[in-house]
Every structure is written in structure tokens, then in C-alpha cells.
Design a protein around this motif. Structure first.
Motif, PDB file in Angstrom:
ATOM      1  N   VAL A  48       0.852  -1.190   0.000  1.00 30.27           N
ATOM      2  CA  VAL A  48       0.000   0.000   0.000  1.00 30.27           C
ATOM      3  C   VAL A  48       0.888   1.240   0.000  1.00 30.27           C
ATOM      4  O   VAL A  48       1.849   1.333   0.773  1.00 30.27           O
ATOM      5  N   LEU A  49       0.560   2.183  -0.879  1.00 35.26           N
ATOM      6  CA  LEU A  49       1.321   3.426  -1.002  1.00 35.26           C
ATOM      7  C   LEU A  49       0.734   4.485  -0.071  1.00 35.26           C
ATOM      8  O   LEU A  49      -0.469   4.768  -0.113  1.00 35.26           O
ATOM      9  N   TYR A  50       1.602   5.073   0.744  1.00 32.68           N
ATOM     10  CA  TYR A  50       1.219   6.168   1.648  1.00 32.68           C
ATOM     11  C   TYR A  50       2.001   7.411   1.217  1.00 32.68           C
ATOM     12  O   TYR A  50       3.240   7.394   1.213  1.00 32.68           O
ATOM     13  N   VAL A  51       1.290   8.494   0.882  1.00 37.94           N
ATOM     14  CA  VAL A  51       1.940   9.712   0.394  1.00 37.94           C
ATOM     15  C   VAL A  51       1.824  10.797   1.464  1.00 37.94           C
ATOM     16  O   VAL A  51       0.731  11.060   1.995  1.00 37.94           O
ATOM     17  N   VAL A  52       2.966  11.415   1.782  1.00 42.01           N
ATOM     18  CA  VAL A  52       3.045  12.440   2.824  1.00 42.01           C
ATOM     19  C   VAL A  52       2.952  13.815   2.171  1.00 42.01           C
ATOM     20  O   VAL A  52       3.686  14.116   1.221  1.00 42.01           O
ATOM     21  N   TYR A  53       2.047  14.662   2.713  1.00 39.61           N
ATOM     22  CA  TYR A  53       1.810  15.998   2.155  1.00 39.61           C
ATOM     23  C   TYR A  53       2.077  17.063   3.222  1.00 39.61           C
ATOM     24  O   TYR A  53       1.940  16.820   4.436  1.00 39.61           O
ATOM     25  N   ARG A  54       2.429  18.233   2.701  1.00 46.31           N
ATOM     26  CA  ARG A  54       2.560  19.420   3.554  1.00 46.31           C
ATOM     27  C   ARG A  54       2.039  20.593   2.750  1.00 46.31           C
ATOM     28  O   ARG A  54       2.733  21.166   1.912  1.00 46.31           O
ATOM     29  N   THR A  55       0.791  20.939   2.960  1.00 41.80           N
ATOM     30  CA  THR A  55       0.102  21.920   2.131  1.00 41.80           C
ATOM     31  C   THR A  55       0.782  23.278   2.221  1.00 41.80           C
ATOM     32  O   THR A  55       1.001  23.811   3.313  1.00 41.80           O
ATOM     33  N   GLY A  56       1.112  23.818   1.031  1.00 41.09           N
ATOM     34  CA  GLY A  56       1.734  25.134   0.966  1.00 41.09           C
ATOM     35  C   GLY A  56       3.102  25.198   1.597  1.00 41.09           C
ATOM     36  O   GLY A  56       3.619  26.276   1.864  1.00 41.09           O
ATOM     37  N   GLY A  86       2.590  23.831   7.949  1.00 42.47           N
ATOM     38  CA  GLY A  86       1.685  22.962   8.685  1.00 42.47           C
ATOM     39  C   GLY A  86       2.274  21.586   8.917  1.00 42.47           C
ATOM     40  O   GLY A  86       3.403  21.296   8.559  1.00 42.47           O
ATOM     41  N   PRO A  87       1.493  20.712   9.532  1.00 44.50           N
ATOM     42  CA  PRO A  87       1.991  19.382   9.889  1.00 44.50           C
ATOM     43  C   PRO A  87       2.150  18.479   8.661  1.00 44.50           C
ATOM     44  O   PRO A  87       1.492  18.657   7.639  1.00 44.50           O
ATOM     45  N   HIS A  88       3.016  17.514   8.818  1.00 46.76           N
ATOM     46  CA  HIS A  88       3.173  16.495   7.778  1.00 46.76           C
ATOM     47  C   HIS A  88       2.109  15.431   8.023  1.00 46.76           C
ATOM     48  O   HIS A  88       2.029  14.875   9.130  1.00 46.76           O
ATOM     49  N   ARG A  89       1.332  15.125   7.019  1.00 44.67           N
ATOM     50  CA  ARG A  89       0.309  14.105   7.211  1.00 44.67           C
ATOM     51  C   ARG A  89       0.076  13.324   5.929  1.00 44.67           C
ATOM     52  O   ARG A  89       0.353  13.811   4.817  1.00 44.67           O
ATOM     53  N   ILE A  90      -0.423  12.134   6.107  1.00 45.48           N
ATOM     54  CA  ILE A  90      -0.724  11.250   4.969  1.00 45.48           C
ATOM     55  C   ILE A  90      -2.183  11.462   4.593  1.00 45.48           C
ATOM     56  O   ILE A  90      -3.094  11.122   5.360  1.00 45.48           O
ATOM     57  N   THR A  91      -2.413  12.039   3.426  1.00 39.43           N
ATOM     58  CA  THR A  91      -3.784  12.321   2.987  1.00 39.43           C
ATOM     59  C   THR A  91      -4.172  11.530   1.740  1.00 39.43           C
ATOM     60  O   THR A  91      -5.291  11.662   1.258  1.00 39.43           O
ATOM     61  N   CYS A  92      -3.250  10.745   1.223  1.00 41.25           N
ATOM     62  CA  CYS A  92      -3.598   9.889   0.078  1.00 41.25           C
ATOM     63  C   CYS A  92      -2.977   8.517   0.286  1.00 41.25           C
ATOM     64  O   CYS A  92      -1.772   8.403   0.535  1.00 41.25           O
ATOM     65  N   VAL A  93      -3.810   7.502   0.200  1.00 44.05           N
ATOM     66  CA  VAL A  93      -3.371   6.114   0.329  1.00 44.05           C
ATOM     67  C   VAL A  93      -3.896   5.347  -0.873  1.00 44.05           C
ATOM     68  O   VAL A  93      -5.073   5.464  -1.220  1.00 44.05           O
ATOM     69  N   TYR A  94      -3.009   4.580  -1.499  1.00 35.44           N
ATOM     70  CA  TYR A  94      -3.435   3.799  -2.677  1.00 35.44           C
ATOM     71  C   TYR A  94      -3.097   2.331  -2.459  1.00 35.44           C
ATOM     72  O   TYR A  94      -1.941   1.975  -2.221  1.00 35.44           O
ATOM     73  N   ASP A  95      -4.125   1.496  -2.568  1.00 34.79           N
ATOM     74  CA  ASP A  95      -3.977   0.052  -2.421  1.00 34.79           C
ATOM     75  C   ASP A  95      -4.327  -0.606  -3.761  1.00 34.79           C
ATOM     76  O   ASP A  95      -5.489  -0.584  -4.174  1.00 34.79           O
ATOM     77  N   PRO A  96      -3.369  -1.192  -4.474  1.00 33.29           N
ATOM     78  CA  PRO A  96      -3.679  -1.832  -5.763  1.00 33.29           C
ATOM     79  C   PRO A  96      -4.725  -2.936  -5.663  1.00 33.29           C
ATOM     80  O   PRO A  96      -5.446  -3.199  -6.632  1.00 33.29           O
ATOM     81  N   LEU A  97      -4.843  -3.570  -4.505  1.00 31.87           N
ATOM     82  CA  LEU A  97      -5.832  -4.636  -4.328  1.00 31.87           C
ATOM     83  C   LEU A  97      -7.196  -4.101  -3.926  1.00 31.87           C
ATOM     84  O   LEU A  97      -8.178  -4.842  -3.939  1.00 31.87           O
ATOM     85  N   GLY A  98      -7.266  -2.838  -3.548  1.00 28.74           N
ATOM     86  CA  GLY A  98      -8.544  -2.252  -3.184  1.00 28.74           C
ATOM     87  C   GLY A  98      -9.091  -2.704  -1.846  1.00 28.74           C
ATOM     88  O   GLY A  98     -10.299  -2.627  -1.610  1.00 28.74           O
ATOM     89  N   THR A  99      -8.242  -3.185  -0.955  1.00 30.92           N
ATOM     90  CA  THR A  99      -8.723  -3.673   0.342  1.00 30.92           C
ATOM     91  C   THR A  99      -8.833  -2.565   1.380  1.00 30.92           C
ATOM     92  O   THR A  99      -9.414  -2.776   2.435  1.00 30.92           O
TER      93      THR A  99
END
Length: 402
Positions: A326-334, A337-350
Motif C-alpha cells: 500500500v502506497l502512503y503519500v506524505v503531504y505538507r500543504t503550501g 503545517g503538519p506532515h500528514r498522509i492524505t492519500c493512500v493507494y492500495d492496488p488490491l482495493g482492500t
């Protein structure tokens, strides 16, 4: 016609009279008889000519009459033929329309059959693709991230960008340090203590690579260093650290390496990662602020096993990692602010959106140069403004595949 013949006879008599002998010879009986006979012959010839002319005129009149009759019949036949041809043309046109309609129905049936066949083939391919993906990402690892529990600053350096790691597979205590986003020097420490304390013996081993890396997306997998070759846009190098030589190389397809993979990581064009399923590459798709592409790589042959277009944007992203496929992407808007994971991608869709908690990192003021997951010790190794950090994770079991 007869009047013309009589006029001709009179002229002939006058012409012959011009040759008559003088009066003194006019009483010659023989001459008179001769002239008489000649006149009789001429009259008979004229009579025959008159009869022949009359017969010719009669025949011509009959011929003209027959021709007129035949022309009338031809006109009648022409009208009939014209009408028949017109009817035939209408029948041919009607038949052509019927043929076109039958051909249309046949083509429609063929199109329906072709569409049905294409749909069946597509469904079969999708089923085979799903089976292949499930085989590729087997259920041996069924954990998902719940939270980033704590951080530990292991070491602090002056360099803003760099990466550090352990071997993701081999049970080795060695720690590897790669300073900078463009370099060719690898520092090898005996263990984490030797890495933390500068004066600890033995001293780190320095290894000069034959090629330089680009960015901070390097990983060590089964004794090999994998990195993006600085001299190219999309070449991955497999470097044998023991032999100090390039073992293999590959080109990622699809225009990889032309854009930054993360907006807040200004030197990384290809980010390599390792999890329980093996070796991965994360890179940006085409276009500005595009979505990330996830590519599974076979580490032995350096062949592409599969690629996925993810919904995760490269805009405002600073790093990513994989855990149990599962891919976890870390974002920092602008950039704030805090570093947080706001997008997760699971190729299996679980993993669905409802399964995701709020995934925040312990507060750090700067962007991460790299964040890599090590599947052997289940921790994140990160570089943040010169700080080498370890993040401890809390996970739970994913929902079973349906």
C-alpha cells in the motif's frame, strides 16, 4: 413525268430533222422507212423507260410506306423498351436498397458479436490482471498503517538533503549513509551505534561508486544499492556493494524522470522503495502537478512487473513509502503545517477511505528529504533538515480480500 418524256421526244425529233437530206432527197422510200424504224425504236425505249420509272416509283412508294410502318413500330418498341428499362431500373434500385439493408443488419450483427467478444475478452483480461496482481501482492502481509507513534532523532548533520538506511532484507546491523542529492560516496557503518557516535570504532567504510545518484530515493535490497543514475532521466542502477561494480541497469518506460516526483523534494525524480512485497519505483506521470505512478520491479532481472496510475497528486507532496503493498503519500500543504498522509493507494482495493484514520507525523518544522520503510524492523527511516530520524509505527490487520 410523261410530260417530260414528250418534251424530250420533241427535242429528239428536231435534232434528227437537222440531219435530214435536202428536199430533193425527201422522197427516197428507203430513207423514210429507216427514219420511221428509228423513231419506233426510240418510242419503244421511251415506253420501257416510262414503265420502269412507274415501277420504280411504285416500289419506292411501297418502300416508303413500309419504312413508315417500321418506324412507327420502332417508336412503339422504343417506348416499350424505355418503359421496361425504367421498370428494371426501379427494380434494381429496390433490390439494391434491400441488399444494403441486409448488409446493414449483417454488419450490425457482426458489430454486436464483435462488441460482445471484445467485452468478454476485456472482462477476461481484467480477471486475469486481477489474478496476476493478487498473486504478485500475495496475502502474506496483511497490515495497514494506523498511526505514527513516535520519533527518534538518531543523528544530526549539516546537509539538508540525503538518505540513510539499512538493508531491507538481510539481517545485517550495517547502516548506510548517502549525503546530498547528487553524489557518488557511500558511507558504511558497522551498526546503529557506530552511526550515532562519531568516535566509535570501527570507523565507517567509504566507498566511491562508479556512477553518481540523483535525488534521495536510494534503497539497499539484498546487498545491492539501487539508485537513479544522475546522467539519465529514467535509468535505475543495481550496484553490487561487495564487488564495487554495477551489477545491472534498467530504463523505466513511459517518459519517467521528466518531472519531480514530489513538489517539496526538488531533486528527486524517481523514488525507490522496498516493502514486504519487494522493490518499487514511485514517479510522476506526464503533465504539471500530475498524479503519481507506482511501478513494481523484479529486483533480480530488473523487469517491470506492473504499473498503476494512482489518484495521489505530486502537488504539495514531499515523500512517500510502501507498507504491505500500500502506497502512503506524505503531504505538507503550501510548505507549511503538519506532515500528514492524505492519500493512500492500495492496488488490491482492500483499504477504503472509511478505513483510514488521521495519519499525522510528529511535528517537524521542515520538509522531509526522504522517508523509507524498512520491512525487516517495521520502522520508517527519514531525513528532515539534516536530522536522521526513525519513526515507530502502529499497524492493524487489513480486511480480508473478497
Amino acid at each position: 413525268m410523261m410530260v417530260a418524256l414528250r418534251g424530250a421526244s420533241a427535242l429528239l425529233v428536231l435534232f434528227l430533222a437537222a440531219f435530214l437530206p435536202p428536199p430533193q432527197c425527201a422522197q427516197d422510200p428507203a430513207m423514210v422507212h429507216y427514219i420511221y424504224q428509228r423513231f419506233r425504236v426510240l418510242e419503244q425505249g421511251l415506253e420501257k423507260c416510262t414503265q420502269a420509272t412507274r415501277a420504280y416509283i411504285q416500289e419506292f412508294q411501297e418502300f416508303s410506306k413500309n419504312i413508315s410502318v417500321m418506324l412507327g413500330r420502332c417508336q412503339t418498341y422504343t417506348s416499350e423498351y424505355k418503359s421496361a428499362v425504367g421498370n428494371l431500373a426501379l427494380r434494381v434500385e429496390r433490390a439494391q436498397r434491400e441488399i444494403d439493408y441486409i448488409q446493414y443488419l449483417r454488419e450490425a450483427d457482426e458489430c454486436i458479436e464483435s462488441e460482445d467478444k471484445t467485452l468478454a475478452e476485456t472482462l477476461l483480461q481484467e480477471a486475469e490482471e486481477e489474478k496476476k496482481i493478487r498473486t504478485l501482492l500475495n496475502a502474506s502481509c496483511d497490515n495497514m498503517l494506523m498511526s505514527i507513534k513516535s520519533l527518534k532523532i538518531v543523528k544530526k548533520m549539516m546537509d539538508t538533503h540525503g538518505s540513510w538506511m539499512k538493508d531491507a532484507v538481510y539481517n545485517s546491523p550495517k547502516v548506510y549513509l548517502l549525503i546530498g542529492s547528487r553524489n557518488n560516496t557511500v558511507w558504511e557503518f558497522a551498526n546503529i551505534r557506530a552511526f550515532m557516535e562519531d568516535n566509535t570504532k570501527p570507523a565507517p567504510r567509504k566507498q566511491i561508486l562508479t556512477l553518481s545518484w540523483q535525488g534521495t530515493g536510494q534503497v539497499i535490497y539484498k546487498g545491492f544499492l539501487f539508485f537513479h543514475n544522475q546522467a539519465t532521466s529514467n535509468e535505475i542502477i543495481k550496484y553490487n556493494l561487495q564487488k564495487r561494480a554495477v551489477e545491472d541497469r534498467m530504463l523505466l518506460p513511459g517518459g519517467v524522470g521528466r518531472a519531480l516526483v514530489y513538489q517539496h523534494s526538488p531533486s528527486t525524480y524517481i523514488d525507490l522503495a522496498v516493502d514486504e512485497h519487494g522493490l518499487w519505483a514511485i514517479h510522476s506521470g506526464p503533465g504539471t502537478h500530475s498524479h503519481l505512478v507506482l511501478t513494481k520491479i523484479e529486483p533480480g532481472t530488473l523487469g517491470v512487473e506492473h504499473s498503476w496510475d494512482t489518484p495521489c497528486r505530486s502537488q504539495d507532496a514531499e515523500a512517500s513509502f510502501l507498507l504491505c503493498g500500500v502506497l502512503y503519500v506524505v503531504y505538507r500543504t503550501g510548505g507549511q503545517g503538519p506532515h500528514r498522509i492524505t492519500c493512500v493507494y492500495d492496488p488490491l482495493g482492500t483499504i477504503s477511505e472509511e478505513d483510514l484514520p488521521n495519519l499525522f507525523f510528529p511535528k517537524r518544522p521542515r520538509s522531509h528529504s526522504m522517508i523509507h520503510y524498512n520491512p525487516r524492523d517495521k520502522q520508517l527511516y527519514a531525513w528532515n533538515e539534516g536530522n536522521q530520524i526513525i519513526y515507530k509505527l502502529q499497524t492493524k490487520r487489513k480486511l480480508p480480500l473478497k
